[in-house]
Design a protein around this motif. Structure first.
Motif, PDB file in Angstrom:
ATOM      1  N   LEU A  40     -36.817  19.679   9.931  1.00 26.76           N
ATOM      2  CA  LEU A  40     -36.400  18.909  11.109  1.00 26.76           C
ATOM      3  C   LEU A  40     -34.884  18.702  11.082  1.00 26.76           C
ATOM      4  O   LEU A  40     -34.293  18.553  10.018  1.00 26.76           O
ATOM      5  CB  LEU A  40     -37.083  17.541  11.124  1.00 26.76           C
ATOM      6  CG  LEU A  40     -38.584  17.504  11.438  1.00 26.76           C
ATOM      7  CD1 LEU A  40     -39.107  16.080  11.312  1.00 26.76           C
ATOM      8  CD2 LEU A  40     -38.835  18.037  12.840  1.00 26.76           C
ATOM      9  N   ARG A  59     -31.815  13.128  11.973  1.00 29.48           N
ATOM     10  CA  ARG A  59     -32.234  12.177  12.991  1.00 29.48           C
ATOM     11  C   ARG A  59     -31.015  11.437  13.535  1.00 29.48           C
ATOM     12  O   ARG A  59     -30.370  10.710  12.794  1.00 29.48           O
ATOM     13  CB  ARG A  59     -33.213  11.161  12.404  1.00 29.48           C
ATOM     14  CG  ARG A  59     -34.501  11.786  11.864  1.00 29.48           C
ATOM     15  CD  ARG A  59     -35.475  10.708  11.430  1.00 29.48           C
ATOM     16  NE  ARG A  59     -35.902   9.933  12.574  1.00 29.48           N
ATOM     17  CZ  ARG A  59     -35.632   8.656  12.780  1.00 29.48           C
ATOM     18  NH1 ARG A  59     -34.922   7.990  11.906  1.00 29.48           N
ATOM     19  NH2 ARG A  59     -36.057   8.040  13.861  1.00 29.48           N
ATOM     20  N   THR A  73     -35.627   8.986  17.984  1.00 32.07           N
ATOM     21  CA  THR A  73     -34.595   9.880  18.522  1.00 32.07           C
ATOM     22  C   THR A  73     -35.107  10.514  19.814  1.00 32.07           C
ATOM     23  O   THR A  73     -36.290  10.431  20.128  1.00 32.07           O
ATOM     24  CB  THR A  73     -34.264  11.011  17.528  1.00 32.07           C
ATOM     25  OG1 THR A  73     -35.406  11.862  17.431  1.00 32.07           O
ATOM     26  CG2 THR A  73     -33.931  10.474  16.147  1.00 32.07           C
ATOM     27  N   GLN A  74     -34.197  11.172  20.512  1.00 34.96           N
ATOM     28  CA  GLN A  74     -34.578  11.872  21.750  1.00 34.96           C
ATOM     29  C   GLN A  74     -35.656  12.921  21.464  1.00 34.96           C
ATOM     30  O   GLN A  74     -36.672  12.989  22.156  1.00 34.96           O
ATOM     31  CB  GLN A  74     -33.314  12.558  22.320  1.00 34.96           C
ATOM     32  CG  GLN A  74     -33.571  13.547  23.433  1.00 34.96           C
ATOM     33  CD  GLN A  74     -33.263  12.980  24.798  1.00 34.96           C
ATOM     34  OE1 GLN A  74     -32.718  11.883  24.907  1.00 34.96           O
ATOM     35  NE2 GLN A  74     -33.602  13.703  25.835  1.00 34.96           N
ATOM     36  N   ASP A  75     -35.428  13.710  20.416  1.00 35.55           N
ATOM     37  CA  ASP A  75     -36.416  14.727  20.017  1.00 35.55           C
ATOM     38  C   ASP A  75     -37.784  14.115  19.766  1.00 35.55           C
ATOM     39  O   ASP A  75     -38.804  14.607  20.231  1.00 35.55           O
ATOM     40  CB  ASP A  75     -35.982  15.377  18.690  1.00 35.55           C
ATOM     41  CG  ASP A  75     -35.085  16.566  18.924  1.00 35.55           C
ATOM     42  OD1 ASP A  75     -34.862  16.908  20.104  1.00 35.55           O
ATOM     43  OD2 ASP A  75     -34.590  17.122  17.936  1.00 35.55           O
ATOM     44  N   GLU A  76     -37.777  13.040  18.997  1.00 35.31           N
ATOM     45  CA  GLU A  76     -39.039  12.413  18.630  1.00 35.31           C
ATOM     46  C   GLU A  76     -39.743  11.846  19.865  1.00 35.31           C
ATOM     47  O   GLU A  76     -40.967  11.920  19.987  1.00 35.31           O
ATOM     48  CB  GLU A  76     -38.797  11.311  17.596  1.00 35.31           C
ATOM     49  CG  GLU A  76     -38.419  11.874  16.225  1.00 35.31           C
ATOM     50  CD  GLU A  76     -37.809  10.833  15.280  1.00 35.31           C
ATOM     51  OE1 GLU A  76     -37.616  11.166  14.100  1.00 35.31           O
ATOM     52  OE2 GLU A  76     -37.505   9.703  15.732  1.00 35.31           O
ATOM     53  N   ILE A 119     -39.547  12.978  22.888  1.00 35.05           N
ATOM     54  CA  ILE A 119     -40.137  14.092  23.643  1.00 35.05           C
ATOM     55  C   ILE A 119     -41.373  14.617  22.918  1.00 35.05           C
ATOM     56  O   ILE A 119     -42.385  14.953  23.549  1.00 35.05           O
ATOM     57  CB  ILE A 119     -39.069  15.179  23.912  1.00 35.05           C
ATOM     58  CG1 ILE A 119     -38.116  14.627  24.992  1.00 35.05           C
ATOM     59  CG2 ILE A 119     -39.704  16.494  24.353  1.00 35.05           C
ATOM     60  CD1 ILE A 119     -36.967  15.503  25.354  1.00 35.05           C
ATOM     61  N   GLN A 120     -41.325  14.648  21.588  1.00 38.75           N
ATOM     62  CA  GLN A 120     -42.511  15.051  20.825  1.00 38.75           C
ATOM     63  C   GLN A 120     -43.686  14.111  21.087  1.00 38.75           C
ATOM     64  O   GLN A 120     -44.841  14.534  21.139  1.00 38.75           O
ATOM     65  CB  GLN A 120     -42.212  15.074  19.317  1.00 38.75           C
ATOM     66  CG  GLN A 120     -41.369  16.256  18.864  1.00 38.75           C
ATOM     67  CD  GLN A 120     -41.901  17.587  19.341  1.00 38.75           C
ATOM     68  OE1 GLN A 120     -43.105  17.828  19.355  1.00 38.75           O
ATOM     69  NE2 GLN A 120     -41.015  18.457  19.794  1.00 38.75           N
ATOM     70  N   LYS A 123     -45.222  15.232  24.243  1.00 41.35           N
ATOM     71  CA  LYS A 123     -45.901  16.526  24.082  1.00 41.35           C
ATOM     72  C   LYS A 123     -47.180  16.401  23.278  1.00 41.35           C
ATOM     73  O   LYS A 123     -48.064  17.252  23.387  1.00 41.35           O
ATOM     74  CB  LYS A 123     -44.959  17.526  23.393  1.00 41.35           C
ATOM     75  CG  LYS A 123     -43.848  18.005  24.301  1.00 41.35           C
ATOM     76  CD  LYS A 123     -43.094  19.159  23.674  1.00 41.35           C
ATOM     77  CE  LYS A 123     -42.066  19.707  24.677  1.00 41.35           C
ATOM     78  NZ  LYS A 123     -41.122  20.633  24.030  1.00 41.35           N
ATOM     79  N   ALA A 144     -38.615   9.855  28.127  1.00 40.75           N
ATOM     80  CA  ALA A 144     -38.109   9.809  26.749  1.00 40.75           C
ATOM     81  C   ALA A 144     -36.985   8.780  26.635  1.00 40.75           C
ATOM     82  O   ALA A 144     -36.897   8.043  25.647  1.00 40.75           O
ATOM     83  CB  ALA A 144     -37.628  11.189  26.326  1.00 40.75           C
ATOM     84  N   GLN A 155     -36.702   5.410  24.271  1.00 42.72           N
ATOM     85  CA  GLN A 155     -35.557   5.136  23.404  1.00 42.72           C
ATOM     86  C   GLN A 155     -34.945   3.770  23.708  1.00 42.72           C
ATOM     87  O   GLN A 155     -34.491   3.059  22.812  1.00 42.72           O
ATOM     88  CB  GLN A 155     -34.491   6.221  23.569  1.00 42.72           C
ATOM     89  CG  GLN A 155     -34.936   7.567  23.004  1.00 42.72           C
ATOM     90  CD  GLN A 155     -33.959   8.660  23.385  1.00 42.72           C
ATOM     91  OE1 GLN A 155     -32.938   8.856  22.736  1.00 42.72           O
ATOM     92  NE2 GLN A 155     -34.258   9.359  24.460  1.00 42.72           N
TER      93      GLN A 155
END
Lengths: 701, 701
Positions: free
Chosen positions: A451, A454, A620-623, A625-626, A629, A652, A656
């Motif tokens: 990954l 973060r 985080t932004q990634d998390e 969005i995950q 999903k 997302a 946050q």
């Protein structure tokens, strides 16, 4: 911090006993038989000798200093004994006996007293209510967990003594050598966090396997677990995973977050490999102990029989991985062998009674094939398969580039002892299904390791304004902030909240409705009404003055009929949100791990299908969005199945911002935005309803 | 039918070999070492002696008649050898070697030839491509699966030779005695159906454990499996369970029904215990082999340690069962022991190092307690627990009234050999999780046994009218019946179909719309358009003549633009159904098990959440209602979560009518009613759209 625990030179065993089977006897015996090179000082008022050693009638009799005291006396004697030991400059006290925190308040007080004594002397305390520890490097078996295990790279810790023993037994059966074993018992001082920190730096520990019932400090756990997981895998079995706790929760988010959800989220965040059950704990320990992490998900299956190969292929596909395609057609051992395609159209290479050299060549070839990420070899006890030659031959050619998981389905007589195979570099499993489950754990751990760093976004918000509302509410003892106040706080944190006003009469409602512009909604505001809709306290989509007038009057009438004693603070006139996709964003604070975010598609998706996901804040932004999903309903948000795509990033961002709010204000215990109405890409989602629950300081109540 | 297979007196082994490790050698050796009391006739052109027996150079040399010929020669010689054997009046041919159906068309032809020879002589054929068989009762080990197993009540069969060997090995490790073992190989003649029928009547078989890759005849399987399952449990591991097959399906129902779904439905219907994996196969075999079926789901947990007890409690609750409450407060051994409540608030009785007598008393008490349906005992290898005395003591007091599942987590040195424990009547598992999984299988099997007799309702329908439509369509080569014809068939089977007419012009559409009464729907009818909505071929809710006119013209325009070559048969003008809950009823015909019904809540519930259930037709009223209840979305139908309750029985009737239609007309391959619009209790659901796919006889294509 724990060097002293694992490397004492002089160990006193207080409560040493001549009675075989007694704890105080077995510990002395295990120390001697384990080959401890230091001094053992048995202490027992009866004196005499024990297993060839002179027994001191009291620790006072022993005139030198000590490194460690292992205390196996009745709890009533413990304070005196600990004082004696500490006066000998012990750096570690190992308190074996039970009758402490686990037995009630009185025991808890006694435990605290022992701990205080230790802390005052700067000594560490292992236990109480534990089996002791083992360090194979220094040949110290300071436990009654069993005989000295074979030396190796696995370090084991357990909150339950019985599990410690079972794990030791299992390691032996599986051929896995042990570095350290620690039974942490009640964890008065030394906890999983100390151990994770120690094992991270301990060069003889390659893999950690542990059993936990709870975690002492969530934040420390996250820190230490994340740190060690970047270097070596930690596999944990956590019990107490049923979710009876959720019954008491009131919010949507709360209803879904049992303790176990938080543990799951924490383990995932920290890269901990979570074992599903006791078998899985050792299957994973086996896989991680001597196999490299995979770089992909294509698994080649080689078997000496079609049936078992098919079972392996099923397991690979069910777990969501790919059965690797035929190795490329260079000169190789598999080329001549036609792969057998099972019902599921996945190729399984059945080498049958081929000579060992062909198996070895097949593994070599697969190791070099760039279309293969891992190999599962399945052998059944057919006399024709030279199992021993196959296994030892394969071990010789392993280059550590990709994991090889060997399944031996029986055949004890045909294969070398387990520890020889493991030492040769093979990971051995009893069935293909369990090998594939272990591969899955490796694959997920490899994904975690890769990954990106973060980076948590800090949004510009009006933190002080939110703080003032929270403080005032707390000061006046208001625990549950209804829609109006919750929306003000969310507004301060950058959420798009519809324009609205609190009114006291139908005329005022009409006046503000005109100012806002139709259509509007009316909602009753009362600390006594949680489910406004059920009580007739909500009117939506009012398009003209008459409807507002009627709605207001009807609402007042209904509330009076149904809840005559409700305190009514007014009616909230609010601009109707444009229709869109309704989602829920929530936060619930776990006692151990702090704020946990929840996401789900609104209505039936959450309530009936329980299609929700969780993540610990800060996110985080990634998390974020995950999280979206990971729901099954993501395809609806994506715009498949005849729906319009909605603004994923906007959701997302909402998650946050809630993450930031929950991190900024620990007083917020629960938060629901339900629904959060999301529109097409580029539009700003709207908080249509929300509520916040605060922690109320004791003095206010 | 298989008595001859299992009780031969004179066995010829053709291809008997002096080479140790060769199949023809090992079978003779196993027959001798197993203690076979009859005559063994080894045959090999080389002659001489083998293991003390004279070897015949040819079967022709042997002058008497035979019961069985075990053939271990190269496939090229098999026809001659089989002829020789049959001429000796063999009643069974066991064909060991490979190279038949499994290797391609040529092998398949050879296999057929062998089968024809056998059938002509009235002999049965085991194999080819198998390991032979074992009958411990008569001390016949006519196999090369391994040495003679210990005698017992488990009968094993396997489609894979390797699995047969692994299963034999596993039975030995688990201490389970074997009655019969049969490696069925290619199943040219003797199949699982023969075996199930034989085992049902075989008094020495208590439990059947099998491995299958496919099933030869679905209807026979259902018949024999149901018959035997009422008397003794059959536990099957079925491989090839991935669902790649579903990719090719076109209908909603088809998309969800892989082969595995059909196997699952068939096993469930027939009371087969389906093993999830190889471990589970023997865990279930263990549990069923010597424990009674439970009468309820309350599981008492007794452990010698808290941690392992908690793991057991977790497993019980996760599996959906109840941890039994404290035994009633009579004088009993548990009363003095405070149960330890785990995090999950479930009581676990931790007896720790109590003497064996207390464990025995605890089990006795629990056996008599009417609040306990099953007991899980967990022992870890603590030296203090007298594991041996505990286990053998408990075995003495078992009264067979409720299942006791014992978990021994390690501790080999402390406990008697596995077979002694099993013979004493104990079921032993390696972990609590696996014991609870086995309990779950027992519980489900007990539920199956207690089902009421299956009574399938026959509705009064116009079978001939439906038949005419089907026949005409088939005759004209129409495979896919669109909405109009499908609805006519459903109408004949008593479904409520909205009034509708096929029209050719906008004027006609308006005329019929007036006759039907507004609102109406328009739908294009074309064999070339499957997804009408996507092509603009559907207009709903038209409330007046102008809208019908506009809708008609627009539809024609759009279709012309998008699919200029589509054959248009007209436009269907139909009464709009009243709104209601949209569900899907479907049917898909499995090649083995025939018509399989599907049910799900419409739209996203099926498409996104995959919340669907299946059942083989013919279905009973009870089963149809169970299908509905098995969906997660059932609570919506029930009227919870703010929805109105719909007529559950009306949906169940729909499923039963489809079941009847699919049973009456095997030509129907697939059928979808989507949506089936259901209203409040007492209302008649409406078929809003439907399609039917027929099988087209070869000559028509």
């Amino acid at each position: 911090m724990l060097e002293h625990l694992f490397s004492p030179n002089k160990i006193a065993v207080i409560g040493a006993s001549r009675q075989v089977g007694a704890v105080g006897h077995d510990i002395v015996k295990n120390l001697i038989e384990g080959g401890f090179a230091g001094e053992i000082i048995p202490v027992n008022p009866a004196g005499g000798t024990l297993l060839g050693l002179p027994v001191y009638t009291s620790l006072k009799e022993y005139k030198e200093s000590l490194d460690m005291a292992i205390i196996a006396v009745n709890k009533d004697l413990i304070i005196d004994v600990v004082q004696d030991a500490l006066s000998k400059r012990c750096t570690t006290i190992v308190a074996i006996g039970a009758g402490f925190k686990e037995s009630g308040d009185e025991g808890a007080m006694l435990e605290q007293e022992v701990l205080t004594l230790c802390k005052r002397s700067g000594a560490r305390l292992l236990g109480p209510n534990c089996l002791g520890f083992i360090n194979t490097e220094l040949k110290i078996n300071a436990s009654f967990a069993g005989p000295m295990p074979r030396k190796g790279g696995i370090s084991i810790f357990s909150q339950s003594g019985a599990l410690a023993t079972a794990m030791l037994d299992q390691a032996e059966q599986r051929g896995l050598g042990v570095s350290k074993l620690i039974s942490v018992g009640n964890k008065a001082d030394i906890t999983e966090n100390d151990l994770l920190s120690y094992f991270a730096a301990d060069s003889s520990t390659k893999v950690v396997a542990g059993y936990l019932e709870n975690i002492v400090n969530g934040n420390n756990f996250l820190k230490h677990a994340t740190h060690i997981s970047r270097k070596k895998p930690v596999i944990l079995l956590k019990s107490g995973t049923s979710e009876a706790g959720q019954k008491s929760a009131t919010s949507h988010t709360g209803a879904f977050t049992g303790t176990d959800t938080a543990y799951g989220a924490a383990f995932k965040r920290a890269g901990i490999v979570r074992a599903d059950n006791f078998d899985d704990l050792f299957d994973c320990t086996m896989a991680f102990s001597n196999q490299p992490l995979p770089k992909g998900n294509r698994v080649l299956i080689i078997s000496n029989a079609g049936g078992t190969g098919t079972i392996a292929a099923d397991a690979v596909e069910h777990t969501g991985f790919k059965v690797a395609e035929p190795p490329s057609n260079k000169t190789n051992s598999l080329r001549g062998r036609k792969p057998i395609y099972s019902d599921i159209e996945s190729p399984v290479y059945v080498l049958g009674d081929a000579p060992a050299a062909l198996y070895v060549e097949a593994i070599s070839t697969a190791q070099e094939d760039s279309n293969v990420d891992a190999i599962v070899l399945v052998l059944t006890p057919a006399a024709m398969t030279e199992a021993k030659a196959v296994l030892l031959g394969i071990a010789e050619v392993l280059d550590g580039s990709k994991p090889l998981l060997c399944c031996l389905m029986g055949g004890g007589a045909y294969v070398p002892p387990m520890h020889e195979l493991v030492d040769a570099g093979l990971a051995i499993f009893p069935t293909p299904e369990r090998a594939v489950a272990a591969f899955s754990a490796m694959y997920n751990h490899a994904s975690w390791r890769s990954l990106p760093p973060r980076i948590v976004t800090r949004f510009r918000v009006n933190r002080r304004r939110a703080g003032r509302i929270i403080q005032r509410s707390q000061a006046s003892g208001v625990r549950r902030l209804g829609e109006v106040r919750a929306k003000k706080i969310l507004d301060a944190y950058g959420f798009n909240v519809p324009e609205g006003y609190l009114v006291d009469s139908a005329d005022e409602a009409v006046e503000y409705a005109r100012r806002i512009g139709f259509p509007v909604a009316l909602k009753v505001v009362s600390p006594d009404i949680v489910h406004k809709t059920d009580m007739g306290g909500v009117c939506l989509n009012l398009t003209n003055a008459q409807q507002v007038q009627d709605g207001y009057d009807l609402m007042k009438l209904r509330i009076k009929q149904q809840l005559p004693n409700a305190r009514i603070q007014g009616v909230y006139v609010e601009k109707m949100a444009d229709p869109g996709l309704e989602v829920i964003i929530g936060m619930n604070r776990d006692p151990q791990f702090g704020p946990m975010l929840m996401f789900g598609l609104g209505g039936i998706f959450v309530e009936v299908m329980k299609d929700v996901t969780f993540h610990l804040a800060p996110i985080t932004q990634d998390e974020a969005i995950q999280m979206l999903k990971a729901t099954r309903s993501y395809q609806i948000m994506e715009g498949r199945r005849g729906n319009k795509a909605v603004d994923i990033v906007a959701i997302a961002n909402g998650l946050q911002r809630i993450s930031q709010l929950a991190t900024d204000y620990p007083q917020i215990v629960e938060l629901d935005i339900n629904p959060f109405i999301v529109g097409e890409v580029g539009s700003d989602p709207i908080v249509a309803d929300a509520c916040i629950t605060l922690e109320i300081p004791e003095e206010t109540l």
